[in-house]
Design an enzyme around this catalytic site. Structure first.
Site, PDB file in Angstrom:
ATOM      1  N   ASP A   1    -122.573  10.784   9.582  1.00 29.34           N
ATOM      2  CA  ASP A   1    -121.449  10.284   8.775  1.00 29.34           C
ATOM      3  C   ASP A   1    -120.128  10.281   9.547  1.00 29.34           C
ATOM      4  OD1 ASP A   1    -123.152   9.836   6.675  1.00 29.34           O
ATOM      5  OD2 ASP A   1    -122.609  11.641   5.566  1.00 29.34           O
TER       6      ASP A   1
ATOM      7  N   ARG B   1    -115.058   4.412  -2.362  1.00 29.49           N
ATOM      8  CA  ARG B   1    -116.235   5.198  -2.753  1.00 29.49           C
ATOM      9  C   ARG B   1    -116.152   6.621  -2.220  1.00 29.49           C
ATOM     10  NH1 ARG B   1    -121.742   2.698  -1.324  1.00 29.49           N
ATOM     11  NH2 ARG B   1    -122.243   4.632  -2.403  1.00 29.49           N
TER      12      ARG B   1
ATOM     13  N   CYS C   1    -130.258  -0.435   2.017  1.00 27.06           N
ATOM     14  CA  CYS C   1    -128.803  -0.546   1.990  1.00 27.06           C
ATOM     15  C   CYS C   1    -128.317  -0.843   3.394  1.00 27.06           C
ATOM     16  CB  CYS C   1    -128.151   0.704   1.427  1.00 27.06           C
ATOM     17  SG  CYS C   1    -128.136   2.063   2.547  1.00 27.06           S
TER      18      CYS C   1
ATOM     19  N   ARG D   1    -133.931   3.378   4.204  1.00 25.07           N
ATOM     20  CA  ARG D   1    -133.742   4.549   3.351  1.00 25.07           C
ATOM     21  C   ARG D   1    -134.797   4.693   2.247  1.00 25.07           C
ATOM     22  NH1 ARG D   1    -127.505   5.386   2.108  1.00 25.07           N
ATOM     23  NH2 ARG D   1    -128.081   7.571   2.090  1.00 25.07           N
TER      24      ARG D   1
ATOM     25  N   LYS E   1    -117.526  14.654  -1.385  1.00 28.51           N
ATOM     26  CA  LYS E   1    -118.292  13.667  -2.164  1.00 28.51           C
ATOM     27  C   LYS E   1    -119.776  14.046  -2.209  1.00 28.51           C
ATOM     28  CE  LYS E   1    -119.752   9.704  -0.137  1.00 28.51           C
ATOM     29  NZ  LYS E   1    -121.188   9.387  -0.286  1.00 28.51           N
ATOM     30  N   ASN E   2    -120.339  14.380  -1.055  1.00 27.38           N
ATOM     31  CA  ASN E   2    -121.787  14.570  -0.990  1.00 27.38           C
ATOM     32  C   ASN E   2    -122.261  15.908  -1.557  1.00 27.38           C
ATOM     33  OD1 ASN E   2    -122.028  12.032  -0.032  1.00 27.38           O
ATOM     34  ND2 ASN E   2    -122.478  12.602   2.092  1.00 27.38           N
TER      35      ASN E   2
HETATM   36  N1  EPU Z   1    -135.907   9.542   4.759  1.00 18.46           N
HETATM   37  C1  EPU Z   1    -137.211   9.127   4.648  1.00 18.46           C
HETATM   38  N2  EPU Z   1    -137.852   9.294   3.460  1.00 18.46           N
HETATM   39  C2  EPU Z   1    -137.239   9.888   2.393  1.00 18.46           C
HETATM   40  C3  EPU Z   1    -135.915  10.328   2.503  1.00 18.46           C
HETATM   41  C4  EPU Z   1    -135.265  10.137   3.719  1.00 18.46           C
HETATM   42  O1  EPU Z   1    -137.783   8.580   5.597  1.00 18.46           O
HETATM   43  O2  EPU Z   1    -137.900  10.019   1.337  1.00 18.46           O
HETATM   44  C5  EPU Z   1    -135.194   9.335   6.027  1.00 18.46           C
HETATM   45  C6  EPU Z   1    -133.990   8.420   5.875  1.00 18.46           C
HETATM   46  O3  EPU Z   1    -134.361   7.060   5.908  1.00 18.46           O
HETATM   47  C7  EPU Z   1    -133.142   8.847   7.044  1.00 18.46           C
HETATM   48  C8  EPU Z   1    -133.405  10.344   7.138  1.00 18.46           C
HETATM   49  O4  EPU Z   1    -134.635  10.567   6.446  1.00 18.46           O
HETATM   50  O5  EPU Z   1    -133.612   8.221   8.198  1.00 18.46           O
HETATM   51  C9  EPU Z   1    -132.334  11.227   6.537  1.00 18.46           C
HETATM   52  O6  EPU Z   1    -132.020  10.794   5.230  1.00 18.46           O
HETATM   53  P1  EPU Z   1    -131.497  11.783   4.100  1.00 18.46           P
HETATM   54  O7  EPU Z   1    -132.515  11.857   3.023  1.00 18.46           O
HETATM   55  O8  EPU Z   1    -131.081  13.057   4.746  1.00 18.46           O
HETATM   56  O9  EPU Z   1    -130.211  11.014   3.571  1.00 18.46           O
HETATM   57  P2  EPU Z   1    -129.676  10.924   2.084  1.00 18.46           P
HETATM   58  O10 EPU Z   1    -129.971  12.189   1.365  1.00 18.46           O
HETATM   59  O11 EPU Z   1    -130.101   9.654   1.474  1.00 18.46           O
HETATM   60  C10 EPU Z   1    -127.347  11.995   2.568  1.00 18.46           C
HETATM   61  C11 EPU Z   1    -125.907  11.568   2.430  1.00 18.46           C
HETATM   62  C12 EPU Z   1    -125.599  10.497   3.465  1.00 18.46           C
HETATM   63  C13 EPU Z   1    -125.840  11.083   4.852  1.00 18.46           C
HETATM   64  C14 EPU Z   1    -127.292  11.579   4.958  1.00 18.46           C
HETATM   65  C15 EPU Z   1    -127.607  12.259   6.267  1.00 18.46           C
HETATM   66  C16 EPU Z   1    -125.354  11.921   0.118  1.00 18.46           C
HETATM   67  C17 EPU Z   1    -124.985  11.323  -1.205  1.00 18.46           C
HETATM   68  N3  EPU Z   1    -125.661  11.072   1.090  1.00 18.46           N
HETATM   69  O12 EPU Z   1    -128.124  10.825   2.328  1.00 18.46           O
HETATM   70  O13 EPU Z   1    -124.216  10.174   3.330  1.00 18.46           O
HETATM   71  O14 EPU Z   1    -125.605  10.112   5.836  1.00 18.46           O
HETATM   72  O15 EPU Z   1    -127.562  12.516   3.884  1.00 18.46           O
HETATM   73  O16 EPU Z   1    -126.773  13.339   6.472  1.00 18.46           O
HETATM   74  O17 EPU Z   1    -125.337  13.119   0.270  1.00 18.46           O
HETATM   75  C18 EPU Z   1    -122.303   8.824   3.312  1.00 18.46           C
HETATM   76  O18 EPU Z   1    -121.722   9.728   2.695  1.00 18.46           O
HETATM   77  O19 EPU Z   1    -121.682   7.840   3.799  1.00 18.46           O
HETATM   78  C19 EPU Z   1    -123.750   8.890   3.484  1.00 18.46           C
HETATM   79  C20 EPU Z   1    -124.490   7.843   3.798  1.00 18.46           C
END
Ligand code: EPU
Length: 429
Positions: free
Chosen positions: A316, A408, A126, A131, A22-23
């Site tokens: 995850d 999802r 969320c 986030r 998915k990701n």
């Molecule tokens: N963060 C910030 N500022 C930002 C972006 C992120 O502070 O601008 C923080 C977040 O709040 C978090 C950390 O950085 O504490 C890591 O967040 P990241 O940006 O890596 O997460 P994401 O890209 O929003 C993806 C996956 C998530 C997975 C995370 C971590 C997808 C679609 N989503 O989210 O997957 O948990 O990376 O590996 O790729 C899931 O599939 O259930 C899911 C939540």
């Protein structure tokens, strides 16, 4: 709303095919906005998030075609989809769409890179934490974008195009790295991304972008270099297998006992998680087909685990691991360092008889000898599946409510588990 009914106590034996990730699928679909030629994605899982993103991309003008299947095709293989963004008709992504799926915020990068403008709703919080998207905005500003926040929207402009720059992330962010890669691919000059996410899904997206004509090196390490190009072209790419789905079923087998081959799974995508599962008492072996996981006779051992960016233990899989060690012969500690509020499953696991205490970001799980079925509900995807894992080993019946979370991210969950001897059925509303 659909519910899932599980009668626990059955061991899992057989084969579970692992779907495309998915990701990786979500950012790969978004990358189709970068070119006016078709992007063909193979091994795409049938998931609610994929369907929602199809609709969101449709709004921007992406034509989507789902290839049919020949009679001799393996029914478990993923779908092939053709995405064609010949013309971008709208550079705005509205709140009602972005708020339903956070990853859709990432369209900001290809829209800005190709069209010089994008207006994308801030996604909001969320269930697993606040986030924010500050680091994604920072990355685009480093590439020369002018960004304003207006009435809940990120309004980004780069009228004369983006230019390469140096992006240093203070914190590892998967979404930030995807956004930086997509924007830098079409920027003038060279971009260096420091402290980049090393997740396999980032490498998969970089591989696909390179097939489309991008010049990206270093993906999979914490320093990625992108030489911008003027135009990207069409390509065909097969989505890598889902390491989180793999780890989830591995934990389910470790929980119930039994012997299952996770077909198409790639062990190198989840080495840390497989080591933890081994420590918990299961046997894990690589085979030609994928990964074989078995637990026969021996009980579940307690573990000490902290979630970390790749190659560490993934956030995850945190909820699923917690479900597993609710029945360990001793006390486990699990610390969550990625999201501040990813413990919503704790109270629901407690309804099944788990003994878990929370202190800040650490959960202390005192193993119990038996869980008992109960009605439960969950607030996010991975929390929901942790309840399924616990229910598979609980005595009696568990009813999992709010099944849409599972849809999802888990393709054919009931069918895959039923085929291995679980008693699990969906009750339609
Ligand atoms: N963060 C910030 N500022 C930002 C972006 C992120 O502070 O601008 C923080 C977040 O709040 C978090 C950390 O950085 O504490 C890591 O967040 P990241 O940006 O890596 O997460 P994401 O890209 O929003 C993806 C996956 C998530 C997975 C995370 C971590 C997808 C679609 N989503 O989210 O997957 O948990 O990376 O590996 O790729 C899931 O599939 O259930 C899911 C939540």
């Amino acid at each position: 709303m659909d519910r899932i009914r599980i009668v626990g106590g059955h061991r899992l034996n057989g084969t579970i095919p692992i779907s495309g990730a998915k990701n990786a699928t979500l950012p790969l679909m978004i990358a189709s906005l970068l070119t006016d030629e078709p992007l063909i994605l193979e091994n795409v899982p049938r998931l609610a998030d994929v369907i929602l993103l199809q609709r969101i991309l449709g709004n921007h003008g992406v034509d989507l075609m789902i290839a049919g299947k020949r009679a001799d095709t393996d029914p478990n293989s993923g779908r092939t989809i053709h995405l064609s963004a010949k013309q971008i008709v709208d550079t705005t992504a509205p709140y009602d769409m972005v708020s339903r799926m956070r990853a859709s915020f990432w369209v900001v990068a290809p829209l800005l890179a190709r069209m010089g403008e994008a207006k994308v709703s801030l996604p909001g919080g969320c269930a697993i934490g606040t986030r924010p998207v500050d680091l994604l905005i920072m990355a685009l500003e480093k590439l020369g974008a002018d960004i304003e926040i207006e009435s809940g929207y990120v309004v980004a402009q780069a009228k004369r195009g983006l230019r390469g720059g140096r992006i240093e992330f203070p914190k590892v962010t998967v979404g930030g790295t995807h956004v930086a890669l997509m924007a830098a691919a079409l920027a003038r000059g060279t971009t260096e991304i420091e402290n980049a996410a090393r997740e396999p899904e980032v490498s998969d997206v970089a591989d696909c972008l390179n097939k489309m004509g991008a010049k990206i090196s270093g993906a999979g390490t914490s320093r990625i270099v992108v030489e911008g190009v003027e135009k990207l072209h069409g390509a065909t790419h097969s989505v890598l297998p889902d390491r989180i789905e793999t780890g989830t079923y591995a934990m389910a087998v470790a929980m119930t006992g039994g012997d299952v081959v996770l077909q198409n799974a790639r062990p190198e995508l989840l080495m840390t998680a497989l080591d933890v599962i081994r420590k918990a008492g299961a046997t894990v072996t690589s085979t030609n087909e994928g990964i074989r996981i078995a637990r026969n006779g021996s009980g579940i051992e307690p573990v000490e685990v902290t979630t970390e960016p790749f190659p560490g233990f993934p956030t995850d899989l945190q909820a699923q691991l917690m479900a597993l060690v609710t029945r360990a012969k001793g006390t486990s500690h699990i610390t969550e360092t990625i999201f501040e509020n990813r413990f919503m499953h704790v109270q629901e696991l407690a309804r099944l008889g788990a003994r878990i205490r929370l202190y800040g970001d650490t959960a202390t799980i005192e193993g119990v000898s038996r869980l008992r079925g109960a009605p439960v509900m969950a607030t996010d995807l991975r929390a929901s599946v942790s309840l399924v894992i616990a229910a598979l080993a609980a005595e009696g019946e568990t009813m999992v409510n709010r099944v849409y979370h599972l849809d999802r991210g888990f393709e054919k969950l009931e069918a895959k588990l039923n085929a291995c001897g679980a008693q699990i059925e969906r009750l339609s509303a």
